[in-house]
Write a protein that holds these residues in place. Structure first.
Motif, PDB file in Angstrom:
ATOM      1  N   SER A  53       0.833  -1.209   0.000  1.00  0.00           N
ATOM      2  CA  SER A  53       0.000   0.000   0.000  1.00  0.00           C
ATOM      3  C   SER A  53       0.868   1.260   0.000  1.00  0.00           C
ATOM      4  N   GLY A  54       1.903   1.275   0.805  1.00  0.00           N
ATOM      5  CA  GLY A  54       2.801   2.426   0.868  1.00  0.00           C
ATOM      6  C   GLY A  54       3.527   2.657  -0.451  1.00  0.00           C
ATOM      7  N   ILE A  55       4.004   1.580  -1.063  1.00  0.00           N
ATOM      8  CA  ILE A  55       4.688   1.686  -2.354  1.00  0.00           C
ATOM      9  C   ILE A  55       3.715   2.180  -3.424  1.00  0.00           C
ATOM     10  N   ASP A  56       2.499   1.635  -3.426  1.00  0.00           N
ATOM     11  CA  ASP A  56       1.496   2.080  -4.402  1.00  0.00           C
ATOM     12  C   ASP A  56       1.172   3.565  -4.224  1.00  0.00           C
ATOM     13  N   LEU A  86       5.985  11.868   0.234  1.00  0.00           N
ATOM     14  CA  LEU A  86       6.715  10.607   0.191  1.00  0.00           C
ATOM     15  C   LEU A  86       7.385  10.277   1.523  1.00  0.00           C
ATOM     16  N   GLU A  87       7.820  11.298   2.225  1.00  0.00           N
ATOM     17  CA  GLU A  87       8.542  11.104   3.486  1.00  0.00           C
ATOM     18  C   GLU A  87       7.704  10.354   4.521  1.00  0.00           C
ATOM     19  N   SER A  88       6.439  10.695   4.632  1.00  0.00           N
ATOM     20  CA  SER A  88       5.598  10.028   5.632  1.00  0.00           C
ATOM     21  C   SER A  88       5.412   8.549   5.284  1.00  0.00           C
ATOM     22  N   ARG A  89       5.303   8.245   3.993  1.00  0.00           N
ATOM     23  CA  ARG A  89       5.158   6.854   3.570  1.00  0.00           C
ATOM     24  C   ARG A  89       6.419   6.046   3.845  1.00  0.00           C
ATOM     25  N   VAL A  90       7.561   6.625   3.531  1.00  0.00           N
ATOM     26  CA  VAL A  90       8.824   5.915   3.752  1.00  0.00           C
ATOM     27  C   VAL A  90       9.036   5.656   5.243  1.00  0.00           C
ATOM     28  N   LYS A 136      16.457   9.622  -7.787  1.00  0.00           N
ATOM     29  CA  LYS A 136      16.915   8.577  -6.860  1.00  0.00           C
ATOM     30  C   LYS A 136      15.727   7.808  -6.283  1.00  0.00           C
ATOM     31  N   VAL A 137      14.659   8.512  -5.949  1.00  0.00           N
ATOM     32  CA  VAL A 137      13.450   7.859  -5.433  1.00  0.00           C
ATOM     33  C   VAL A 137      12.829   6.980  -6.511  1.00  0.00           C
ATOM     34  N   VAL A 138      12.738   7.517  -7.735  1.00  0.00           N
ATOM     35  CA  VAL A 138      12.159   6.762  -8.854  1.00  0.00           C
ATOM     36  C   VAL A 138      12.959   5.486  -9.113  1.00  0.00           C
ATOM     37  N   GLN A 139      14.274   5.586  -9.108  1.00  0.00           N
ATOM     38  CA  GLN A 139      15.107   4.410  -9.358  1.00  0.00           C
ATOM     39  C   GLN A 139      14.972   3.378  -8.244  1.00  0.00           C
ATOM     40  N   ALA A 140      14.872   3.825  -7.007  1.00  0.00           N
ATOM     41  CA  ALA A 140      14.690   2.883  -5.894  1.00  0.00           C
ATOM     42  C   ALA A 140      13.336   2.186  -5.996  1.00  0.00           C
ATOM     43  N   LEU A 141      12.306   2.915  -6.392  1.00  0.00           N
ATOM     44  CA  LEU A 141      10.995   2.287  -6.582  1.00  0.00           C
ATOM     45  C   LEU A 141      11.043   1.247  -7.704  1.00  0.00           C
ATOM     46  N   ASN A 142      11.725   1.568  -8.783  1.00  0.00           N
ATOM     47  CA  ASN A 142      11.839   0.612  -9.890  1.00  0.00           C
ATOM     48  C   ASN A 142      12.635  -0.622  -9.484  1.00  0.00           C
ATOM     49  N   THR A 146      11.688  -4.907  -9.238  1.00  0.00           N
ATOM     50  CA  THR A 146      12.426  -6.066  -9.742  1.00  0.00           C
ATOM     51  C   THR A 146      12.801  -7.034  -8.631  1.00  0.00           C
ATOM     52  N   MET A 147      12.833  -6.548  -7.399  1.00  0.00           N
ATOM     53  CA  MET A 147      13.258  -7.399  -6.288  1.00  0.00           C
ATOM     54  C   MET A 147      12.103  -8.081  -5.561  1.00  0.00           C
ATOM     55  N   PHE A 148      10.925  -7.513  -5.651  1.00  0.00           N
ATOM     56  CA  PHE A 148       9.795  -8.040  -4.898  1.00  0.00           C
ATOM     57  C   PHE A 148       8.638  -8.363  -5.827  1.00  0.00           C
ATOM     58  N   TYR A 149       7.861  -9.368  -5.443  1.00  0.00           N
ATOM     59  CA  TYR A 149       6.660  -9.674  -6.196  1.00  0.00           C
ATOM     60  C   TYR A 149       5.569  -8.719  -5.725  1.00  0.00           C
ATOM     61  N   HIS A 150       5.111  -7.870  -6.613  1.00  0.00           N
ATOM     62  CA  HIS A 150       4.097  -6.873  -6.309  1.00  0.00           C
ATOM     63  C   HIS A 150       3.101  -6.912  -7.461  1.00  0.00           C
ATOM     64  N   SER A 151       1.970  -7.511  -7.218  1.00  0.00           N
ATOM     65  CA  SER A 151       0.968  -7.698  -8.255  1.00  0.00           C
ATOM     66  C   SER A 151       0.595  -6.360  -8.896  1.00  0.00           C
ATOM     67  N   GLY A 152       0.635  -6.317 -10.227  1.00  0.00           N
ATOM     68  CA  GLY A 152       0.252  -5.120 -10.958  1.00  0.00           C
ATOM     69  C   GLY A 152       1.310  -4.029 -10.991  1.00  0.00           C
ATOM     70  N   TRP A 153       2.520  -4.326 -10.542  1.00  0.00           N
ATOM     71  CA  TRP A 153       3.566  -3.296 -10.499  1.00  0.00           C
ATOM     72  C   TRP A 153       3.999  -2.909 -11.910  1.00  0.00           C
ATOM     73  N   ARG A 154       4.143  -1.601 -12.107  1.00  0.00           N
ATOM     74  CA  ARG A 154       4.696  -1.066 -13.361  1.00  0.00           C
ATOM     75  C   ARG A 154       5.804  -0.083 -12.993  1.00  0.00           C
ATOM     76  N   ALA A 155       6.894  -0.182 -13.709  1.00  0.00           N
ATOM     77  CA  ALA A 155       8.035   0.701 -13.444  1.00  0.00           C
ATOM     78  C   ALA A 155       7.704   2.130 -13.854  1.00  0.00           C
ATOM     79  N   LEU A 156       8.341   3.066 -13.179  1.00  0.00           N
ATOM     80  CA  LEU A 156       8.206   4.483 -13.507  1.00  0.00           C
ATOM     81  C   LEU A 156       9.224   4.860 -14.580  1.00  0.00           C
TER      82      LEU A 156
END
Length: 165
Positions: A53-56, A86-90, A136-142, A146-156
């Motif tokens: 939820s936080g990542i989404d 973004l800070e509160s989510r992280v 840097k945030v966008v790259q970490a999200l992407n 690739t590292m976690f299974y997250h249904s419906g994930w699309r890269a930025l």
């Protein structure tokens, strides 16, 4: 004299090895990584609902922002505002990293990368550095995708213009 040459060389090598080992005693206790984590194994890591939820929410905030679609902005206000969102989510997701597993450590590493980027977005004096924080945030999200299974994930989109010049 020749028959003793191999014995002398062996003794010298043994003395050198024992000297090196005593110079770095902690090195003897570092466990070897016999099976590095492969991309396929990493895809099996499944984050819990709070993390998903936080990542989404973070991804949605970045997509909703016009900052990725514009060339570059010298205005710090939009980046700082997005950074606060973004800070509160992280911070909430870092609190979720309480397990002592490999997946939790990798998630924590990605969240720290995001927090570093957010700090740049909010406090860097130069516009290029603020935009680099967003990248840097966008790259970490992407990388998360690739590292976690997250249904419906699309890269930025990472083709973000960083320089204001």
């Amino acid at each position: 004299m020749r028959p003793h040459l191999p014995a002398t060389a062996f003794a010298a090598a043994l003395a050198l090895a024992s000297t090196a080992a005593s110079a770095t005693p902690a090195a003897a206790f570092v466990p070897a990584n016999p099976a590095p984590v492969t991309a396929e194994a990493a895809r099996n890591w499944r984050p819990d609902e709070r993390v998903r939820s936080g990542i989404d929410d973070m991804r949605a905030a970045i997509v909703a922002s016009t900052l990725l679609r514009t060339r570059a902005t010298a205005d710090a206000a939009p980046l700082a505002e997005l950074g606060r969102t973004l800070e509160s989510r992280v911070a909430a997701m870092i609190a979720c990293c309480t397990h002592d597993g490999v997946a939790s450590r990798h998630l924590h590493m990605l969240l720290v990368e995001m927090a570093d980027g957010i700090a740049l977005m909010q406090g860097a004096a130069h516009a290029d550095a603020r935009r680099m924080g967003l990248l840097k945030v966008v790259q970490a999200l992407n990388l998360y995708g690739t590292m976690f299974y997250h249904s419906g994930w699309r890269a930025l989109d990472e083709t973000l213009e960083v320089s204001v010049r």
